[in-house]
Scaffold this motif. Structure first.
Motif, PDB file in Angstrom:
ATOM      1  N   ILE A   1      38.568  87.386  22.655  1.00  0.00           N
ATOM      2  CA  ILE A   1      38.939  87.284  21.242  1.00  0.00           C
ATOM      3  C   ILE A   1      37.908  88.033  20.401  1.00  0.00           C
ATOM      4  O   ILE A   1      36.714  87.704  20.431  1.00  0.00           O
ATOM      5  CB  ILE A   1      39.019  85.817  20.792  1.00  0.00           C
ATOM      6  N   ASN A   2      38.350  89.038  19.674  1.00  0.00           N
ATOM      7  CA  ASN A   2      37.493  89.794  18.764  1.00  0.00           C
ATOM      8  C   ASN A   2      37.908  89.477  17.338  1.00  0.00           C
ATOM      9  O   ASN A   2      39.070  89.685  16.957  1.00  0.00           O
ATOM     10  CB  ASN A   2      37.618  91.300  19.026  1.00  0.00           C
ATOM     11  N   VAL A   3      36.965  88.968  16.564  1.00  0.00           N
ATOM     12  CA  VAL A   3      37.247  88.541  15.194  1.00  0.00           C
ATOM     13  C   VAL A   3      36.321  89.274  14.241  1.00  0.00           C
ATOM     14  O   VAL A   3      35.107  89.379  14.486  1.00  0.00           O
ATOM     15  CB  VAL A   3      37.060  87.013  15.028  1.00  0.00           C
ATOM     16  N   ASP A   4      36.873  89.801  13.159  1.00  0.00           N
ATOM     17  CA  ASP A   4      36.052  90.383  12.095  1.00  0.00           C
ATOM     18  C   ASP A   4      36.703  90.074  10.765  1.00  0.00           C
ATOM     19  O   ASP A   4      37.880  89.719  10.690  1.00  0.00           O
ATOM     20  CB  ASP A   4      35.878  91.897  12.286  1.00  0.00           C
ATOM     21  N   GLY A   5      35.922  90.216   9.713  1.00  0.00           N
ATOM     22  CA  GLY A   5      36.430  89.919   8.382  1.00  0.00           C
ATOM     23  C   GLY A   5      35.342  90.064   7.355  1.00  0.00           C
ATOM     24  O   GLY A   5      34.269  90.634   7.627  1.00  0.00           O
ATOM     25  N   SER A   6      35.591  89.537   6.166  1.00  0.00           N
ATOM     26  CA  SER A   6      34.610  89.644   5.089  1.00  0.00           C
ATOM     27  C   SER A   6      34.693  88.434   4.174  1.00  0.00           C
ATOM     28  O   SER A   6      35.787  87.909   3.922  1.00  0.00           O
ATOM     29  CB  SER A   6      34.841  90.924   4.284  1.00  0.00           C
TER      30      SER A   6
ATOM     31  N   LYS B   1      27.700  88.242  14.013  1.00  0.00           N
ATOM     32  CA  LYS B   1      26.974  89.298  13.312  1.00  0.00           C
ATOM     33  C   LYS B   1      27.394  89.290  11.849  1.00  0.00           C
ATOM     34  O   LYS B   1      28.576  89.429  11.521  1.00  0.00           O
ATOM     35  CB  LYS B   1      27.272  90.655  13.941  1.00  0.00           C
ATOM     36  N   LEU B   2      26.419  89.106  10.965  1.00  0.00           N
ATOM     37  CA  LEU B   2      26.650  89.090   9.525  1.00  0.00           C
ATOM     38  C   LEU B   2      25.895  90.263   8.927  1.00  0.00           C
ATOM     39  O   LEU B   2      24.651  90.281   8.931  1.00  0.00           O
ATOM     40  CB  LEU B   2      26.178  87.771   8.925  1.00  0.00           C
ATOM     41  N   GLU B   3      26.651  91.253   8.442  1.00  0.00           N
ATOM     42  CA  GLU B   3      26.052  92.532   8.038  1.00  0.00           C
ATOM     43  C   GLU B   3      25.242  93.079   9.213  1.00  0.00           C
ATOM     44  O   GLU B   3      25.783  93.340  10.261  1.00  0.00           O
ATOM     45  CB  GLU B   3      25.218  92.360   6.772  1.00  0.00           C
TER      46      GLU B   3
ATOM     47  N   PHE C   1      31.497  90.289   8.569  1.00  0.00           N
ATOM     48  CA  PHE C   1      31.057  89.555   9.753  1.00  0.00           C
ATOM     49  C   PHE C   1      31.956  89.928  10.920  1.00  0.00           C
ATOM     50  O   PHE C   1      33.076  90.428  10.752  1.00  0.00           O
ATOM     51  CB  PHE C   1      31.119  88.034   9.526  1.00  0.00           C
ATOM     52  N   LYS C   2      31.474  89.636  12.127  1.00  0.00           N
ATOM     53  CA  LYS C   2      32.305  89.779  13.322  1.00  0.00           C
ATOM     54  C   LYS C   2      31.681  88.994  14.467  1.00  0.00           C
ATOM     55  O   LYS C   2      30.460  88.772  14.502  1.00  0.00           O
ATOM     56  CB  LYS C   2      32.488  91.247  13.711  1.00  0.00           C
ATOM     57  N   PHE C   3      32.528  88.552  15.390  1.00  0.00           N
ATOM     58  CA  PHE C   3      32.049  87.869  16.587  1.00  0.00           C
ATOM     59  C   PHE C   3      33.075  88.044  17.690  1.00  0.00           C
ATOM     60  O   PHE C   3      34.257  88.333  17.436  1.00  0.00           O
ATOM     61  CB  PHE C   3      31.770  86.377  16.323  1.00  0.00           C
ATOM     62  N   ASN C   4      32.621  87.864  18.924  1.00  0.00           N
ATOM     63  CA  ASN C   4      33.473  87.991  20.107  1.00  0.00           C
ATOM     64  C   ASN C   4      33.328  86.734  20.950  1.00  0.00           C
ATOM     65  O   ASN C   4      32.208  86.225  21.126  1.00  0.00           O
ATOM     66  CB  ASN C   4      33.085  89.206  20.949  1.00  0.00           C
ATOM     67  N   LEU C   5      34.433  86.250  21.467  1.00  0.00           N
ATOM     68  CA  LEU C   5      34.407  85.103  22.371  1.00  0.00           C
ATOM     69  C   LEU C   5      35.268  85.406  23.594  1.00  0.00           C
ATOM     70  O   LEU C   5      36.363  85.961  23.477  1.00  0.00           O
ATOM     71  CB  LEU C   5      34.957  83.843  21.685  1.00  0.00           C
TER      72      LEU C   5
END
Length: 453
Positions: free
Chosen positions: A133-138, A178-180, A221-225
């Motif tokens: 799962i790859n998630v990113d956004g703002s 990851k935030l910025e 931001f973005k994160f992977n699970l």
């Protein structure tokens, strides 16, 4: 007395009414072993469900994901007026407690790739999966004016990010968000499951670095699970605009939840499926920020159930529901042949035929546990059909009526198999088939002399 007994025996052997009554009574008696077989099928089905549930719990349960969420602690100050008996005056007491504000992202993009595989235990099989799962956004610039929170009351050094999931046990990688340009490690927050139901557990980041500067502007931001799961994969649309894409090698998805994939985005083939969702804030009934407690938003989740097509036990159970029809029609055919040919069939022989028909279901369930339902159905039907046909040849004194019995059973078992495979048209086809059977019986019964009833 002997003459009376002979008259009764003769009446039972020659009276149509008596023979129909005997066959009807035997049919009711045969419902007892048929119910035992149905209970056996149900018991084996429950056993499969328990084993599959145990396999899934060890690999990873269903996955429900929500995040990222900005968690801001702040001091909430209240003044309480009370009467002081010592000074005989009204005084004020200032109470201070820590509470939290939760802010959802403006944009939330989710991409998931699901790879399924079977897990076996003995004769039972479950389907589990691993998903990346790859998630990113703002996040937007945070505005505290709604609750009139002053900057001096915000605990800037304790602002964190949250991700909520129903399956902490299934996470297979180190959770980092990851935030910025900052990478923040995440750790779980313990929450006991008092209701023994699906619940969302949180993993929380370390405090943000330079939090004041970050939340005063739009922040990416973005994160992977990587998660092991089973049964379903769903997401909660907390973004003001939530876009989700899912791809899998599983060919039998069931899209579930409050929102369905966009029109034209679903592609399902024997090699898997692809689907995408777009959910706007106006489509769901909650705002983008909460103060005090974070609500339970599971009812707004959407996603996919990775279902196993109708199990062999479910098919066997459906087949057994037609047992009374198969037994009743077969005994009726024997009765009609007996009335037309004047060949006497003993009640014991009717019972043997009925028990042979019931054996079909025990053969079906036992063989289907080790093979496909189609092979099990063919083997069980062929065995019972051959047994009854050969037995009929003996009691009916020839092949003419025996072949008629065999042909009738062949058509009946074929008809029931077609009904079992159908979903939307099962009732229609079944009704038409029963109508044709009734018409045949009515036509055939014209040849019977009812004067001896």
């Amino acid at each position: 007395m002997e003459q009376k007994r002979n008259r009764i025996t003769t009446w039972l052997r020659e009276s149509i009414t008596a023979r129909m009554g005997v066959v009807g009574f035997l049919l009711l008696i045969l419902l007892i072993p048929l119910s035992f077989v149905q209970n056996l099928i149900e018991e084996r089905g429950y056993r499969q469900e328990n084993v599959v549930r145990e396999i899934n719990s060890k690999w990873g349960d269903e996955v429900l994901l929500s995040g990222a969420i900005l968690k801001v602690p702040y001091k909430k100050i209240s003044k309480v007026t009370f009467f002081n008996e010592k000074t005989n005056q009204n005084e004020q007491q200032i109470n201070e407690r820590i509470t939290y504000a939760y802010f959802f992202p403006d944009d939330l993009n989710i991409n998931s790739k699901v790879t399924t595989k079977p897990l076996n235990r003995s004769i039972y099989k479950s389907v589990v999966y691993t998903t990346d799962i790859n998630v990113d956004g703002s996040f937007p610039k945070i505005d505290f004016s709604k609750e009139s929170i002053s900057e001096e009351n915000i605990l800037w050094d304790k602002i964190t990010l949250l991700i909520q999931t129903s399956n902490l046990k299934g996470i297979r990688n180190s959770a980092v968000i990851k935030l910025e340009n900052d990478e923040l490690a995440m750790t779980p927050i313990y929450k006991p499951n008092t209701q023994n139901t699906l619940q969302l557990n949180s993993i929380e980041s370390e405090p943000l670095k330079n939090a004041k500067a970050i939340i005063e502007k739009d922040t990416n931001f973005k994160f992977n699970l990587t998660v092991n799961g089973s049964q379903s994969l769903k997401f909660i649309p907390i973004g003001k605009t939530t876009n989700a894409k899912m791809e899998s090698n599983w060919a039998s998805p069931s899209f579930d939840g409050m929102f369905l994939p966009e029109d034209g985005s679903r592609e399902i083939s024997e090699n898997g499926f692809k689907a995408s969702w777009k959910v706007l804030q106006i489509n769901r009934q909650f705002e983008q920020e909460f103060y005090g407690n974070l609500p339970d938003l599971r009812e707004f989740a959407f996603g996919t159930n990775l279902i196993i097509p109708v199990s062999e036990y479910a098919k066997s159970e459906r087949a057994s529901k037609y047992g009374i029809l198969v037994i009743g029609l077969t005994l009726l055919v024997f009765l009609l042949i007996q009335l037309v040919s004047k060949i006497y069939i003993h009640p014991f022989q009717y019972v043997m035929i009925g028990l042979a028909l019931i054996m079909f279901y025990t053969l079906l369930i036992s063989i289907s546990e080790h093979s496909s339902f189609l092979k099990a159905y063919i083997i069980a039907a062929a065995s019972v059909l051959a047994l009854i046909t050969l037995y009929s040849k003996t009691i009916l004194n020839g092949y003419k009526f025996a072949l008629m019995i065999g042909g009738s059973l062949l058509c009946l078992y074929g008809f029931i198999y077609v009904i079992i495979q159908l979903e939307d048209y099962a009732l229609l086809v079944g009704s038409i088939g029963l109508f044709l059977i009734l018409a045949f019986v009515m036509f055939f019964s014209k040849k019977i002399d009812w004067n001896n009833s």
